[in-house]
Write a protein that holds these residues in place. Structure first.
Motif, PDB file in Angstrom:
ATOM      1  N   SER A 719       0.822  -1.210   0.000  1.00 24.94           N
ATOM      2  CA  SER A 719       0.000   0.000   0.000  1.00 24.94           C
ATOM      3  C   SER A 719       0.856   1.260   0.000  1.00 24.94           C
ATOM      4  CB  SER A 719      -0.935  -0.017   1.216  1.00 24.94           C
ATOM      5  OG  SER A 719      -1.696   1.164   1.294  1.00 24.94           O
ATOM      6  N   GLU A 720       1.963   1.248   0.746  1.00 23.70           N
ATOM      7  CA  GLU A 720       2.843   2.414   0.771  1.00 23.70           C
ATOM      8  C   GLU A 720       3.577   2.590  -0.550  1.00 23.70           C
ATOM      9  OE1 GLU A 720       3.007   4.767   3.000  1.00 23.70           O
ATOM     10  OE2 GLU A 720       1.395   3.744   4.059  1.00 23.70           O
ATOM     11  N   ASN A 721       3.888   1.509  -1.248  1.00 22.25           N
ATOM     12  CA  ASN A 721       4.467   1.631  -2.588  1.00 22.25           C
ATOM     13  C   ASN A 721       3.488   2.322  -3.531  1.00 22.25           C
ATOM     14  OD1 ASN A 721       7.194   0.073  -3.554  1.00 22.25           O
ATOM     15  ND2 ASN A 721       6.436  -0.735  -1.598  1.00 22.25           N
ATOM     16  N   LEU A 722       2.232   1.910  -3.488  1.00 21.42           N
ATOM     17  CA  LEU A 722       1.225   2.543  -4.337  1.00 21.42           C
ATOM     18  C   LEU A 722       1.014   4.007  -3.957  1.00 21.42           C
ATOM     19  CD1 LEU A 722      -1.358  -0.388  -4.491  1.00 21.42           C
ATOM     20  CD2 LEU A 722       0.146   0.390  -6.331  1.00 21.42           C
ATOM     21  N   LEU A 730      -6.351   5.202  -2.096  1.00 27.14           N
ATOM     22  CA  LEU A 730      -7.753   4.853  -2.392  1.00 27.14           C
ATOM     23  C   LEU A 730      -8.453   4.305  -1.149  1.00 27.14           C
ATOM     24  CD1 LEU A 730      -7.539   3.274  -5.969  1.00 27.14           C
ATOM     25  CD2 LEU A 730      -8.087   5.622  -5.311  1.00 27.14           C
ATOM     26  N   PHE A 731      -8.028   4.820   0.019  1.00 32.40           N
ATOM     27  CA  PHE A 731      -8.644   4.462   1.307  1.00 32.40           C
ATOM     28  C   PHE A 731      -8.548   2.969   1.603  1.00 32.40           C
ATOM     29  CE2 PHE A 731     -10.886   8.222  -0.286  1.00 32.40           C
ATOM     30  CZ  PHE A 731     -10.615   9.114   0.742  1.00 32.40           C
ATOM     31  N   PHE A 732      -7.520   2.331   1.079  1.00 34.60           N
ATOM     32  CA  PHE A 732      -7.305   0.921   1.403  1.00 34.60           C
ATOM     33  C   PHE A 732      -6.761   0.819   2.834  1.00 34.60           C
ATOM     34  CE2 PHE A 732      -4.375  -2.714   1.656  1.00 34.60           C
ATOM     35  CZ  PHE A 732      -5.274  -3.743   1.409  1.00 34.60           C
ATOM     36  N   LYS A 733      -7.267  -0.163   3.587  1.00 35.29           N
ATOM     37  CA  LYS A 733      -6.892  -0.357   4.985  1.00 35.29           C
ATOM     38  C   LYS A 733      -6.149  -1.678   5.132  1.00 35.29           C
ATOM     39  CE  LYS A 733     -10.882   2.249   6.675  1.00 35.29           C
ATOM     40  NZ  LYS A 733     -12.111   2.218   7.524  1.00 35.29           N
ATOM     41  N   ARG A 741     -13.675  -8.210   3.621  1.00 36.32           N
ATOM     42  CA  ARG A 741     -13.776  -6.778   3.911  1.00 36.32           C
ATOM     43  C   ARG A 741     -12.740  -5.976   3.128  1.00 36.32           C
ATOM     44  NH1 ARG A 741     -13.763  -5.931  10.261  1.00 36.32           N
ATOM     45  NH2 ARG A 741     -13.948  -3.778   9.503  1.00 36.32           N
ATOM     46  N   ARG A 742     -11.660  -6.607   2.701  1.00 35.12           N
ATOM     47  CA  ARG A 742     -10.665  -5.906   1.879  1.00 35.12           C
ATOM     48  C   ARG A 742     -11.021  -5.926   0.394  1.00 35.12           C
ATOM     49  NH1 ARG A 742      -6.910  -9.098   5.053  1.00 35.12           N
ATOM     50  NH2 ARG A 742      -6.632 -10.453   3.224  1.00 35.12           N
ATOM     51  N   ALA A 743     -11.950  -6.786   0.001  1.00 37.77           N
ATOM     52  CA  ALA A 743     -12.214  -6.999  -1.421  1.00 37.77           C
ATOM     53  C   ALA A 743     -12.735  -5.741  -2.102  1.00 37.77           C
ATOM     54  CB  ALA A 743     -13.205  -8.150  -1.596  1.00 37.77           C
ATOM     55  N   SER A 744     -13.610  -4.987  -1.431  1.00 41.21           N
ATOM     56  CA  SER A 744     -14.196  -3.807  -2.077  1.00 41.21           C
ATOM     57  C   SER A 744     -13.148  -2.750  -2.381  1.00 41.21           C
ATOM     58  CB  SER A 744     -15.292  -3.221  -1.184  1.00 41.21           C
ATOM     59  OG  SER A 744     -14.745  -2.865   0.090  1.00 41.21           O
ATOM     60  N   ASP A 745     -12.169  -2.564  -1.477  1.00 48.08           N
ATOM     61  CA  ASP A 745     -11.113  -1.585  -1.722  1.00 48.08           C
ATOM     62  C   ASP A 745     -10.135  -2.066  -2.786  1.00 48.08           C
ATOM     63  OD1 ASP A 745     -12.179   0.121   0.160  1.00 48.08           O
ATOM     64  OD2 ASP A 745     -11.006  -0.741   1.804  1.00 48.08           O
ATOM     65  N   ILE A 746      -9.886  -3.361  -2.838  1.00 54.86           N
ATOM     66  CA  ILE A 746      -8.959  -3.888  -3.848  1.00 54.86           C
ATOM     67  C   ILE A 746      -9.553  -3.756  -5.246  1.00 54.86           C
ATOM     68  CG2 ILE A 746      -7.771  -5.981  -4.621  1.00 54.86           C
ATOM     69  CD1 ILE A 746      -7.475  -6.811  -1.737  1.00 54.86           C
ATOM     70  N   THR A 751      -9.389  -1.652 -10.951  1.00 53.53           N
ATOM     71  CA  THR A 751      -9.840  -0.750 -12.016  1.00 53.53           C
ATOM     72  C   THR A 751      -8.693   0.099 -12.540  1.00 53.53           C
ATOM     73  OG1 THR A 751     -12.036  -0.685 -10.995  1.00 53.53           O
ATOM     74  CG2 THR A 751     -11.499   1.042 -12.581  1.00 53.53           C
ATOM     75  N   ARG A 752      -7.883   0.622 -11.652  1.00 53.10           N
ATOM     76  CA  ARG A 752      -6.733   1.412 -12.081  1.00 53.10           C
ATOM     77  C   ARG A 752      -5.708   0.543 -12.806  1.00 53.10           C
ATOM     78  NH1 ARG A 752      -4.537   6.580  -8.908  1.00 53.10           N
ATOM     79  NH2 ARG A 752      -6.512   7.718  -8.701  1.00 53.10           N
ATOM     80  N   LEU A 753      -5.586  -0.677 -12.365  1.00 49.59           N
ATOM     81  CA  LEU A 753      -4.633  -1.575 -13.021  1.00 49.59           C
ATOM     82  C   LEU A 753      -5.037  -1.832 -14.467  1.00 49.59           C
ATOM     83  CD1 LEU A 753      -2.204  -3.517 -12.880  1.00 49.59           C
ATOM     84  CD2 LEU A 753      -3.762  -5.251 -11.974  1.00 49.59           C
ATOM     85  N   ARG A 754      -6.338  -2.057 -14.704  1.00 49.52           N
ATOM     86  CA  ARG A 754      -6.802  -2.302 -16.068  1.00 49.52           C
ATOM     87  C   ARG A 754      -6.622  -1.073 -16.954  1.00 49.52           C
ATOM     88  NH1 ARG A 754     -11.051  -4.869 -13.207  1.00 49.52           N
ATOM     89  NH2 ARG A 754     -12.350  -3.012 -13.540  1.00 49.52           N
ATOM     90  N   LYS A 755      -6.727   0.101 -16.370  1.00 51.01           N
ATOM     91  CA  LYS A 755      -6.549   1.339 -17.139  1.00 51.01           C
ATOM     92  C   LYS A 755      -5.077   1.707 -17.322  1.00 51.01           C
ATOM     93  CE  LYS A 755     -10.959   3.399 -15.706  1.00 51.01           C
ATOM     94  NZ  LYS A 755     -11.604   4.571 -15.029  1.00 51.01           N
ATOM     95  N   GLY A 756      -4.174   1.004 -16.645  1.00 45.81           N
ATOM     96  CA  GLY A 756      -2.757   1.322 -16.758  1.00 45.81           C
ATOM     97  C   GLY A 756      -2.366   2.613 -16.078  1.00 45.81           C
ATOM     98  N   GLU A 757      -3.015   2.959 -14.952  1.00 42.07           N
ATOM     99  CA  GLU A 757      -2.776   4.224 -14.257  1.00 42.07           C
ATOM    100  C   GLU A 757      -1.846   4.085 -13.062  1.00 42.07           C
ATOM    101  OE1 GLU A 757      -6.581   5.703 -13.206  1.00 42.07           O
ATOM    102  OE2 GLU A 757      -7.179   6.188 -15.270  1.00 42.07           O
TER     103      GLU A 757
END
Length: 763
Positions: A719-722, A730-733, A741-746, A751-757
Motif C-alpha cells: 500500500s505504501e508503494n502505491l 484509495l482508502f485501502f486499509k 472486507r478488503r475486497a471492495s477496496d482492492i 480498475t486502475r490496473l486495467r486502465k494502466g494508471e
C-alpha cells in the motif's frame, strides 16, 4: 437520528446489537485487572467526553465492535451519564423540610454538642424516617397507606433487582418495635429504624476491639527510647573520635616544611596564640582562606592555583611574629615550559626554593629535600585554561552518544563533554546543539549523525554521516574541517555573524538494488545562510559563497553553484507548537527514557506506550541505532494496527535507511530474515520501490495482488508503494484482517490496473 438509522443498515443493526447486549444477563463485565485500551476507566471516560484523538477513538470503537462485553459496558455507561446529566434530581418538599428540621433539633435539644451534653450523657438519636422509591417519607411505626406504598423502580434505575428486598425490609421495619440502643430520655425521640438491643458479645466485640495501629505505635516508641539511650551512652566516644579526626586533619594540612618553619616562632614567643594543632584561620579572621597556603603546601590538582595564593602569610596576623621572608621559585612565563608528564620541572623548582630557604633561614631545621615525602604530590605549575573539545549545549535534547570502542548508546545531557571520535545521533523531530571548543556551534537537525574529529592542522573538525547541520561561528573568522566519505573539506566562516547549512543527500533510483554500491549516489549541499563563506573540497579550488548561494559537491569532484530564492524551513529553530503531535511525541519520549542505563532498553519499552506517536518516534530512533528488527515479524511496527497512522513515516524511514549505502541495506535485510524468514525476499524487495519500466513489466499487478496477502507487513508495504507511486491509497486499509472486507477496496485498484494508471506521477 431515526431517519439516519433507517438509511444505514449497519447503524440499525448496531443499535439492535447494543440493546441485546445490555439486556443479556449472561454477559460478564470486563475484568478489573485487565490492562487493555478499552479496559482503562480513564480512557473510557475520555472517550465518552469526546476528548480523544481520532486514532484513539477508532481504536476503542474497534475493540467494542469486536467484544460484546465491552460494547455493553460502554453503552451502559453512556446511558447512565445521559440520564444523570439530562434529568434533574427531584427532592420532595417533605424530605427537604425533614432534613432542615434535623439541624434545629440537634442545636436545641443537644445544647450545641453533637456527641454529649454537660453531664456526659449521650444526646438523643435523631429520628430517621424511611422513604419509598420515589422519595416520599413516613415516620417509623406509621402504617404504610395505600397511597404511599413502596413501588418497584423502573428499568432505568440500577436498583431494580433490589425492589422486592426493599419491600420486605419496609414491612419488617413497620412491625418491629423501636428500641433505643443507649439509655436516653423520653424527650429524645425514637431510635433509628430497624435498631435492636445489642447483645453482650456484640457490644464487647464493638467497644472492646483492640486497635490495629496501637502495637505499631508502642513498638516505635520503644525503639525511639532505645536509640536515644544508646546515643547518650556512646556520645563521649563519638565526640572524642571526632576531635581526634579534626586534629589529624589539621596536622595533615601542613607539610614538613611548614612545621619546621612555624615551630621556632612558637618556641620564641610565649604569647603566640597559634600552634601546629590549630587549623588555619578561616575567612572570618579577616584573612583570605586561599592566602594561608604555605610555600610547600601541595595544591589540589582539580583546581587552578593563583601564584599569588602560594605566598606565605603568618598564621595569626595579630600575635605571631613576622617570619623571615621566603624566596619563591621563579614562575615561568610560558605555562607549557613548566608542564612535564613526569614532574621534572616541578621538582627542580621545589629544589631551588629549598636551597634558597636553607641559605637564608638557618633556624628552619633540616633541608626541605630531606623532609619531603618522595611519594607526596608536588605542586603543579599553572595550567592553561582547558576548553573541552565538544560539549552539548541544548536543553531538552535526546542526543545519543556512543563513545569510541564502546557498544551501548547512552543519553547525552546539557553540559556533557563529548570525546573525540564518539558517534552522535540526533533522532527525528529533535534539534541538538553541540559546541566545538567554544568557537563553533553545530545544530543537528534530526535524523542526523556526525563524529567530532580534529584534523592534524585544525582542532575544529567533524565528520558527517547523514542528515542536516547548521554551523555558526561563536568567534569571528573561524575555520573548520568537514569530513564526508574519503574527502576532507574546509569551511571558513568570515566575520562574526556567518552561518552555513550542510545537508547530506543520497540518490537511488526506484527499483535499483541498494546492495550494489554503484546504484547509490551521494552529494553534499552547502548553503550560505548568512554572511560570507569560503569552501574548499580536498585539494580543489576555493570558492566563495555569499548569502543565499548553494554549492553542491559530489564525490567525483564536480561542483555546482546556484542561488536559492527562499531559505529552507529546517534551518531556523522555530518554537514548537504545544498541541502538535510532534511536540507530544518529543515530550513523551523524553519523559520515558532513562539516562542511567542503555538507551536501547528504554526505547524498546516506549514502543508499547499508550500514546502511539511516542511509540512511533521510539521505533524510528531504534532504526537509527541499527535495530530495524522492531519493524518486522508478528509483533513488529508494520504489523501493529495501532501504528497505522504513522505507517507512511515508518516506510519513508526504512527507504531512507537502505539508501544510505550497502552496509545499512544489509543490516535491514538480515533483520528481515531473522524476524520473517518465510516472506523475507518479498518484504526486502518492497523497500526498493519500482521503476516505471518494472511497473510496466508486471510489478503493478504484483503490488495489487500483495494488497490481499495474509501477512500484514506485506499489505502495508504494498500500500505504501502505491501511495509513493500514485499519490493515493484509495482508502485501502491494510490492517483489516478478513479478506472479504478488503475486497471492495482492492476492486478500486483493479480498475486502475486495467486502465494502466499505476505509474509515477512525479519524477
Amino acid at each position: 437520528v431515526a431517519a439516519k438509522l433507517r438509511e444505514s443498515e449497519f447503524a440499525a443493526s448496531l443499535v439492535k446489537r447494543i440493546s441485546a447486549s445490555m439486556a443479556d444477563a449472561s454477559l460478564t463485565a470486563p475484568s478489573p485487572m485487565a490492562t487493555g485500551t478499552a479496559d482503562d476507566p480513564n480512557r473510557i471516560g475520555e472517550y465518552l467526553d469526546s476528548v480523544l484523538s481520532s486514532e484513539q477513538v477508532a481504536e476503542i470503537e474497534r475493540i467494542c465492535l469486536e467484544s460484546d462485553p465491552h460494547l455493553a459496558e460502554v453503552a451502559a455507561c453512556h446511558q447512565i451519564l445521559t440520564i444523570v446529566l439530562a434529568n434533574r434530581a427531584e427532592v420532595p418538599p417533605e424530605l427537604r423540610s425533614r432534613i432542615y428540621a434535623l439541624g434545629e433539633r440537634v442545636s436545641t435539644e443537644g445544647g450545641g454538642s453533637s456527641r454529649s451534653n454537660g453531664s456526659g450523657s449521650h444526646t438523643a438519636i435523631v429520628p430517621v424516617t424511611m422513604g419509598d422509591a420515589r422519595g416520599a417519607q413516613r415516620p417509623v411505626g406509621e402504617a404504610a397507606s395505600p397511597q404511599r406504598t413502596v413501588l418497584p423502580v423502573g428499568l432505568d434505575d440500577s436498583g431494580v433487582s433490589d425492589a422486592p428486598t426493599r419491600l420486605r425490609e419496609a414491612a419488617a421495619a413497620a412491625s418491629t418495635p423501636v428500641v433505643k440502643p443507649f439509655p436516653v430520655s423520653d424527650e429524645s425521640g425514637p431510635a433509628m429504624a430497624g435498631s435492636r438491643p445489642l447483645a453482650a458479645a456484640e457490644a464487647s466485640e464493638i467497644f472492646g476491639r483492640p486497635s490495629r495501629i496501637m502495637p505499631w505505635l508502642v513498638g516505635l516508641a520503644l525503639a525511639a527510647v532505645f536509640l536515644f539511650v544508646a546515643a547518650q551512652a556512646f556520645a563521649p566516644l563519638l565526640r572524642k573520635r571526632a576531635d581526634d579526626n579534626d586534629r589529624l586533619l589539621a596536622m595533615d594540612k601542613r607539610s614538613p616544611i611548614a612545621a619546621a618553619e612555624v615551630e621556632p616562632f612558637e618556641m620564641a614567643s610565649e604569647d603566640a596564640s597559634v600552634s601546629l594543632n590549630d587549623p588555619p584561620k578561616s575567612v572570618d579572621s579577616g584573612v583570605n582562606e586561599s592566602s594561608t597556603t604555605l610555600p610547600s603546601e601541595v595544591a589540589p590538582r582539580d583546581r587552578v592555583v593563583d601564584p599569588l595564593d602560594a605566598m606565605p602569610v603568618p598564621l595569626d596576623v595579630e600575635s605571631a611574629p613576622a617570619p623571615p621572608e621566603p624566596r619563591l621559585p621563579p614562575i615561568a612565563t610560558d605555562p607549557r615550559s613548566t608542564m612535564s608528564s613526569n614532574g621534572d620541572a616541578a621538582s627542580s623548582n621545589l629544589e631551588t626554593a629549598s636551597s634558597d630557604r636553607e641559605g637564608t633561614t638557618a633556624s628552619a631545621g633540616p633541608v626541605a629535600a630531606e623532609v619531603v615525602d618522595p611519594n607526596a604530590e608536588q605542586p603543579l605549575p599553572i595550567p592553561p585554561a582547558v576548553v573541552p573539545p565538544s560539549m552539548i549545549t541544548s536543553e531538552g535534547s535526546l542526543l545519543l552518544i556512543r563513545k569510541p570502542n564502546a557498544e551501548p548508546w547512552m543519553l547525552g545531557r546539557k553540559g556533557d563533554i563529548v570525546e573525540l571520535g564518539s558517534d552522535l545521533i540526533c533522532p527525528p523531530l529533535f534539534r541538538d546543539r553541540l559546541s566545538i571548543r567554544g568557537q563553533v556551534e553545530i545544530t543537528m537537525v534530526g535524523p542526523a549523525r556526525l563524529t567530532p574529529a580534529a584534523a592534524d592542522d585544525n582542532p575544529l573538525g567533524l565528520s558527517v554521516g547523514y542528515g542536516r547541520f547548521v554551523i555558526e561561528g561563536l568567534q569571528p573568522d573561524r575555520e573548520m574541517t568537514v569530513g564526508f566519505g574519503d574527502t576532507e573539506h574546509r569551511l571558513m566562516l568570515e566575520g562574526d555573524e556567518s552561518r552555513a547549512a550542510i545537508e547530506v543527500r543520497t540518490l537511488r533510483l526506484p527499483g535499483a538494488d541498494p546492495s550494489n554500491p554503484a546504484k547509490t549516489k551521494y552529494a553534499l549541499a552547502i548553503l550560505a545562510v548568512q554572511g560570507t563563506l569560503r569552501w574548499q573540497s580536498g585539494s580543489g579550488a576555493e570558492m566563495t559563497l555569499s548569502t543565499g548561494e548553494l554549492l553542491t559537491w559530489i564525490p567525483s569532484g564536480e561542483l555546482n553553484r546556484t542561488a536559492v530564492e527562499t531559505i529552507p524551513d529546517w534551518i531556523d529553530d522555530r518554537p514548537p507548537v504545544p498541541a502538535s503531535l510532534e511536540s507530544s511525541a518529543r515530550d513523551g519520549l523524553l519523559g520515558l527514557v532513562r539516562g542511567n542505563e542503555s538507551i536501547e532498553l528504554s526505547l524498546r519499552e516506549s514502543i508499547d506506550f499508550r500514546r502511539t506517536e511516542v511509540g512511533a518516534l521510539a521505533a524510528r530512533t531504534l532504526l537509527l541505532l541499527d535495530r530495524p528488527e522492531v519493524y518486522f515479524g508478528a509483533d513488529g511496527i508494520l504489523a501493529n494496527a495501532r501504528q497505522k497512522n504513522f505507517w507512511p513515516d515508518h516506510f519513508d524511514a526504512l527507504v531512507n535507511a537502505i539508501n544510505r549505502g550497502p552496509d545499512a541495506a544489509e543490516v535491514i535485510r538480515e533483520a528481515i530474515i531473522r524476524m520473517d524468514a518465510a516472506d523475507s525476499d518479498t518484504i526486502f524487495r518492497l523497500l526498493w520501490l519500482f521503476s516505471d519500466q518494472q511497473l510496466a513489466d508486471g510489478a503493478d499487478e504484483s503490488l495489487v495482488r500483495w494488497l490481499d496477502h495474509s501477512n500484514m507487513t506485506i499489505r502495508v508495504l504494498a500500500s505504501e508503494n502505491l501511495r509513493r507511486i500514485t499519490g493515493t491509497t484509495l482508502f485501502f486499509k491494510p490492517e483489516v484482517e478478513t479478506a472479504p472486507r478488503r475486497a471492495s477496496d482492492i476492486k478500486k485498484w483493479d480498475t486502475r490496473l486495467r486502465k494502466g494508471e499505476i505509474l509515477w506521477q512525479r519524477p
